[in-house]
Design a protein around this motif. Structure first.
Motif, short mmCIF file in Angstrom:
data_model
loop_
_atom_site.label_atom_id
_atom_site.label_comp_id
_atom_site.label_asym_id
_atom_site.label_seq_id
_atom_site.Cartn_x
_atom_site.Cartn_y
_atom_site.Cartn_z
N ALA A 181 22.00 -40.66 9.17
CA ALA A 181 21.35 -39.48 9.28
C ALA A 181 21.74 -38.45 10.20
CB ALA A 181 19.91 -39.96 9.65
N TRP A 182 22.43 -37.61 9.70
CA TRP A 182 23.08 -36.34 10.36
C TRP A 182 22.22 -35.53 11.03
CZ3 TRP A 182 28.09 -36.95 11.44
CH2 TRP A 182 28.92 -37.42 10.30
N ILE A 183 20.84 -35.31 10.59
CA ILE A 183 19.82 -34.50 11.04
C ILE A 183 18.79 -35.36 11.41
CG2 ILE A 183 18.38 -32.69 11.23
CD1 ILE A 183 20.50 -31.16 9.77
N GLU A 184 18.11 -35.98 12.54
CA GLU A 184 17.15 -36.71 12.63
C GLU A 184 15.74 -36.25 11.91
OE1 GLU A 184 16.95 -39.80 13.96
OE2 GLU A 184 19.49 -39.88 14.47
N ALA A 185 14.79 -37.25 11.67
CA ALA A 185 13.65 -36.78 11.23
C ALA A 185 12.60 -35.87 12.35
CB ALA A 185 12.60 -37.79 10.76
N LEU A 186 12.95 -36.27 13.50
CA LEU A 186 12.39 -35.54 14.66
C LEU A 186 12.67 -33.97 14.55
CD1 LEU A 186 13.17 -37.84 17.53
CD2 LEU A 186 10.87 -37.65 16.38
N VAL A 187 14.07 -33.72 14.43
CA VAL A 187 14.47 -32.20 14.40
C VAL A 187 13.89 -31.65 13.01
CG1 VAL A 187 16.35 -30.78 14.35
CG2 VAL A 187 16.22 -32.97 15.80
N ILE A 188 14.09 -32.41 11.97
CA ILE A 188 13.54 -31.82 10.45
C ILE A 188 12.14 -31.51 10.63
CG2 ILE A 188 13.25 -32.53 8.18
CD1 ILE A 188 15.49 -34.29 8.48
N MET A 225 6.33 -33.86 16.57
CA MET A 225 7.10 -32.93 16.36
C MET A 225 6.88 -31.86 15.14
SD MET A 225 9.61 -33.49 18.42
CE MET A 225 8.82 -34.82 19.53
N ALA A 226 6.25 -32.32 14.13
CA ALA A 226 5.81 -31.29 13.10
C ALA A 226 4.59 -30.50 13.50
CB ALA A 226 5.27 -32.26 11.94
N GLY A 227 3.76 -31.09 14.66
CA GLY A 227 2.71 -30.20 15.30
C GLY A 227 3.41 -29.05 16.23
N LEU A 243 1.79 -34.48 6.75
CA LEU A 243 2.56 -34.32 5.57
C LEU A 243 3.86 -33.57 5.70
CD1 LEU A 243 -0.05 -32.47 3.25
CD2 LEU A 243 0.76 -34.77 2.78
N ILE A 244 4.20 -33.00 6.83
CA ILE A 244 5.34 -32.40 7.25
C ILE A 244 6.19 -33.64 7.78
CG2 ILE A 244 6.60 -31.22 8.77
CD1 ILE A 244 4.94 -28.98 8.41
N ALA A 245 5.64 -34.41 8.85
CA ALA A 245 6.21 -35.51 9.28
C ALA A 245 6.78 -36.54 7.89
CB ALA A 245 5.14 -36.40 10.05
N LEU A 246 5.96 -36.81 7.00
CA LEU A 246 6.35 -37.51 5.78
C LEU A 246 7.61 -36.91 5.15
CD1 LEU A 246 2.96 -38.56 4.31
CD2 LEU A 246 4.62 -40.18 5.55
N ALA A 247 7.54 -35.63 4.95
CA ALA A 247 8.77 -35.01 4.39
C ALA A 247 9.80 -35.10 5.05
CB ALA A 247 8.37 -33.47 4.02
N ALA A 248 9.72 -34.93 6.43
CA ALA A 248 10.81 -35.09 7.27
C ALA A 248 11.30 -36.46 7.14
CB ALA A 248 10.53 -34.78 8.69
#
Length: 352
Positions: A47-54, A308-310, A28-33
């Motif tokens: 994308a100034w901040i990548e989903a990995l970092v988010i 990353m979320a984990g 869920l957090i990965a989808l939100a990111a």
């Protein structure tokens, strides 16, 4: 022995039930990111901040705010470890071995020199700040090699106290996230881009997933080089643990019959490193078709965001207070030395 043989094993259904809550939370957090990254693109064109970092930031925020229930911990561990390991193996399909090995022995020597010098400097800093010798060694190895994994592997080699291990791991987990967020800016200030920026991330960032998150904003070449450099750095863990086990015995840190010694080889050379290198070698030999390599590499993307979320969900920033000022100072100063060494060595190596 009978107790070991009689150890209960959870049925598959119970194991799955224990994993599902945490794994679903990470997804869920990965989808939100991912959604936030897409919103960035729609609003700014980039994308100034990548989903990995988010994903890391959202996960750490949830954990630090006390929003993660205990029953989710097992699934979070699965997201942060097995899911990530599979993603890393798949990344091997995207590695251009011929380009990456152009620097060959020079790059490997630079990595080995960085690790050795950083360990020596880290121990000296820790001792100067009044930390016990074993604690100083744990922090030095964690900074120089791969953060928590190195601390956990070195601990049995020097028979470290569990309290020291917990303090070192707790702080480096938090600092690792900070370094991920700062790395693109640090690389830019150093004048590094592309492969060289990725190499800096691989030389200084703690964990493999953190390297991926740090290198992603700097482009595909940075991700490839960062991954290769980081995995090479992780391979230094085996020799370091072997040397420390001998040194610990000579210093009287471990009892001859009770010391735990060097960890098993599987802990020193993780399977996913071998899998990554094997897949990269198959691609270099032409045994993996281009379309299949692209599909495998693409599949690594979503898995990495979940990982990353984990990773973020396992980080509690409140642990910084528990580490204490001397540990905090030792880790920060050791990391600064590591970054400086990495920059000096990369300034003399041609990677692009």
């Amino acid at each position: 022995m009978s107790k070991i043989l009689a150890a209960p094993r959870l049925p598959l259904s119970e194991t799955a039930a224990a994993v599902v809550p945490g794994l679903c939370l990470a997804i869920l957090i990965a989808l939100a990111a991912h959604s936030l990254e897409e919103i960035e693109r729609a609003l700014t064109g980039k994308a100034w901040i990548e989903a990995l970092v988010i994903a890391i930031v959202l996960g750490a925020g949830a954990r630090s705010a006390g929003l993660v229930p205990a029953r989710a911990h097992r699934g979070i561990d699965v997201a942060a470890k097995p899911v990530l390991e599979v993603a890393i193996v798949l990344l091997g399909a995207s590695l251009d071995v011929h380009a990456m090995l152009a620097s060959g022995p020079v790059l490997v020597a630079a990595i080995a020199a960085t690790v050795a010098l950083a360990i020596g400097a880290g121990v000296a800093i820790g001792r100067a700040l009044g930390l016990p010798a074993k604690m100083a060694m744990l922090i030095a190895c964690g900074n120089a090699i791969c953060g928590n994994s190195a601390i956990a592997a070195v601990a049995p080699a020097i028979d470290a106290e569990s309290d020291d291990v917990a303090a070192a791991i707790g702080f480096t987990a938090v600092l690792g996230v900070v370094v991920v967020l700062a790395m693109p800016g640090i690389a830019a200030l150093a004048g590094f881009s592309g492969a060289k920026a990725g190499a800096l991330a691989g030389l200084t960032v703690y964990a493999v997933p953190q390297v991926l998150a740090a290198a992603a904003p700097m482009g595909p070449a940075a991700v490839q080089m960062g991954t290769l450099v980081k995995l090479t750095r992780v391979l230094m863990l085996g020799p370091v643990c072997a040397v420390l086990a001998v040194v610990a015995r000579r210093l009287g840190w471990t009892a001859t019959t009770q010391g735990r010694g060097v960890p098993p080889i599987a802990h020193l050379v993780p399977w996913f490193i071998l899998g990554f290198l094997a897949l990269a070698a198959l691609r270099a030999l032409g045994w993996v078709p281009a379309h299949l390599a692209s599909s495998l590499a693409a599949g690594a993307g979503p898995l990495t965001i979940v990982a990353m979320a984990g990773l973020g969900l396992g980080v509690d920033v409140r642990s910084v207070r528990a580490a204490g000022p001397r540990v905090t100072a030792a880790v920060l100063l050791s990391l600064a030395v590591l970054g400086g060494l990495g920059m000096l060595l990369l300034a003399s190596v041609t990677l692009e």
